[in-house]
Design an enzyme around this catalytic site. Sequence first.
Site, PDB file in Angstrom:
ATOM      1  N   GLU A 219      -0.644  -1.621   5.297  1.00  0.00           N
ATOM      2  CA  GLU A 219       0.312  -1.519   6.412  1.00  0.00           C
ATOM      3  C   GLU A 219       0.214  -0.155   7.071  1.00  0.00           C
ATOM      4  O   GLU A 219       0.334  -0.026   8.278  1.00  0.00           O
ATOM      5  CB  GLU A 219       1.753  -1.767   5.917  1.00  0.00           C
ATOM      6  CG  GLU A 219       2.766  -1.965   7.042  1.00  0.00           C
ATOM      7  CD  GLU A 219       3.183  -0.700   7.752  1.00  0.00           C
ATOM      8  OE1 GLU A 219       3.362  -0.720   8.984  1.00  0.00           O
ATOM      9  OE2 GLU A 219       3.320   0.353   7.082  1.00  0.00           O
ATOM     10  N   GLU A 220      -0.014   0.876   6.244  1.00  0.00           N
ATOM     11  CA  GLU A 220      -0.071   2.248   6.778  1.00  0.00           C
ATOM     12  C   GLU A 220      -1.396   2.491   7.517  1.00  0.00           C
ATOM     13  O   GLU A 220      -1.624   3.577   8.020  1.00  0.00           O
ATOM     14  CB  GLU A 220       0.071   3.261   5.635  1.00  0.00           C
ATOM     15  CG  GLU A 220       1.346   3.112   4.807  1.00  0.00           C
ATOM     16  CD  GLU A 220       2.585   3.592   5.541  1.00  0.00           C
ATOM     17  OE1 GLU A 220       2.459   4.078   6.679  1.00  0.00           O
ATOM     18  OE2 GLU A 220       3.679   3.481   4.970  1.00  0.00           O
TER      19      GLU A 220
ATOM     20  N   ASP B 252       0.808  -1.230   0.000  1.00  0.00           N
ATOM     21  CA  ASP B 252       0.000   0.000   0.000  1.00  0.00           C
ATOM     22  C   ASP B 252       0.837   1.273   0.000  1.00  0.00           C
ATOM     23  O   ASP B 252       2.021   1.268   0.332  1.00  0.00           O
ATOM     24  CB  ASP B 252      -0.946   0.004   1.203  1.00  0.00           C
ATOM     25  CG  ASP B 252      -0.198  -0.086   2.523  1.00  0.00           C
ATOM     26  OD1 ASP B 252       0.710  -0.924   2.639  1.00  0.00           O
ATOM     27  OD2 ASP B 252      -0.505   0.701   3.438  1.00  0.00           O
TER      28      ASP B 252
ATOM     29  N   HIS C  14       7.825   8.856   3.880  1.00  0.00           N
ATOM     30  CA  HIS C  14       6.618   9.647   4.167  1.00  0.00           C
ATOM     31  C   HIS C  14       6.793  11.112   3.781  1.00  0.00           C
ATOM     32  O   HIS C  14       5.995  11.957   4.173  1.00  0.00           O
ATOM     33  CB  HIS C  14       6.157   9.531   5.635  1.00  0.00           C
ATOM     34  CG  HIS C  14       5.594   8.180   5.979  1.00  0.00           C
ATOM     35  ND1 HIS C  14       4.580   7.991   6.893  1.00  0.00           N
ATOM     36  CD2 HIS C  14       5.905   6.954   5.509  1.00  0.00           C
ATOM     37  CE1 HIS C  14       4.302   6.688   6.974  1.00  0.00           C
ATOM     38  NE2 HIS C  14       5.108   6.050   6.136  1.00  0.00           N
TER      39      HIS C  14
ATOM     40  N   ARG D 142      19.003  -6.075  13.667  1.00  0.00           N
ATOM     41  CA  ARG D 142      19.462  -6.285  15.031  1.00  0.00           C
ATOM     42  C   ARG D 142      18.756  -7.494  15.627  1.00  0.00           C
ATOM     43  O   ARG D 142      17.724  -7.916  15.129  1.00  0.00           O
ATOM     44  CB  ARG D 142      19.224  -5.043  15.884  1.00  0.00           C
ATOM     45  CG  ARG D 142      17.752  -4.700  16.111  1.00  0.00           C
ATOM     46  CD  ARG D 142      17.587  -3.265  16.610  1.00  0.00           C
ATOM     47  NE  ARG D 142      18.418  -2.956  17.758  1.00  0.00           N
ATOM     48  CZ  ARG D 142      18.123  -3.259  19.021  1.00  0.00           C
ATOM     49  NH1 ARG D 142      16.990  -3.857  19.304  1.00  0.00           N
ATOM     50  NH2 ARG D 142      18.947  -2.963  20.016  1.00  0.00           N
TER      51      ARG D 142
HETATM   52 ZN   LIG Z   1       5.240   4.022   6.177  1.00  0.00          ZN
HETATM   53 ZN   LIG Z   2       6.583   1.268   5.256  1.00  0.00          ZN
END
Ligand SMILES: [Zn+2]
Ligand SMILES: [Zn+2]
Length: 392
Positions: A135-136, A78, A366, A178
């Site tokens: 996801e956002e 997305d 973003h 990590r």
């Molecule tokens: Zn994002």
């Molecule tokens: Zn992302």
Amino acid sequence: MTSLDDAMNIKEDIIQWRRALHRIPETGLILPKTAAYVKAQLDEMGIPYETFEGHSGILAMIGDPARGKTIALRADMDALEIQEETGVTFASENDKMHACGHDAHTATLLGAAKLLKRRDADLKGCVKLIFQPAEEGPGGAAPMVRDGVLENPKVDAIFAMHVYNLENAKIPGMIGLRHGTMFASDDQLYLKITGKGGHGSAPHETVDPIVISAQVILALQNIISREVKPSSPAVLTIASLNAGRGTTNIISDSAEMLGTIRTLSFETRAFVLQRIEEIVAAVTKGFRADYELRFFDSYPPVINDRDVTNIFLESARKVISEDDIIMLGDSLMGGEDAAFFFEKVPGTYFLLNTVMPIDGIVYPIHNSKFMLDDSVLYKGAAVLVQAAMDAM
Ligand SMILES: [Zn+2]
Ligand SMILES: [Zn+2]
């Protein structure tokens, strides 16, 4: 041929897929054009897949679970509600933008799919390719978990990647990861404090929600500064406070606030959320007000599993040089809904450095000018393929 040579041969395919997806960004759970594009590529590769009700997620499968373990590779598809300002030739053709690089994740996973399909007969198990929407927000991983993408066959380990401007990595193509927490937990807070309105000159006849809100906001910060172990980072931000009628002399009936809470462990998260509720209840009761408190759009932390990450590191070293693998000191305080997969299945989440300045300036994800170097995505595909094969 190594996974890297293999991947290098399809470098241009990955770039082409990524740029095609970059032109047609879509947001949320329903991504008709994006999903159609992904399905068309899978069809061309002869890879079977499954789709679902209510969202545009796609689950593709390569190999045979009867031969060994099942490994999942996940990409988000997305975009964001941002008007693109990069000026590139393949810029967005609508008012949304792939400003978080999910176009690159989807293209990289298609690359991995193509490479794995070629090795289908030699795979010692099964690979599930998870292409997820939203996801956002509002989150596409949780619905896909509910749809059973991690079951039948049960997934033994999962790998996921995000493109990134890695701080200490000047060269695109380096990876960073990590042990332990990669991404913070991410919970949103809504709080309404209801008092009793009245005249500004007669506060004794009212229960002033603004003064009580101020007390609550300050009291909440004590959780971070006085109650959470200093070695366990946590953030609590009240980002919006809405109250009053825009006048000087009316005490309002209620105040509403919105905020976000970030932590790096399940333990700290549970503690902070519980203490918020207790403090809000105590302070509002003390000042004769009522409250309504809700947490929403909650993502758990993404925690890299020790054993799977050790296997992943071995795999990564086969594909890219030791110097190009950076062990990150800090977790990222951003949220990532891959957490819903990682909560159920041990895995490794890594970052691929794709730093790409525009007119000499590096813009963060973003940002309306965010750009990434897609000439190194094949390295991400090579790492995913190698890790999947080794983890089988
Ligand atoms: Zn994002
Ligand atoms: Zn992302």
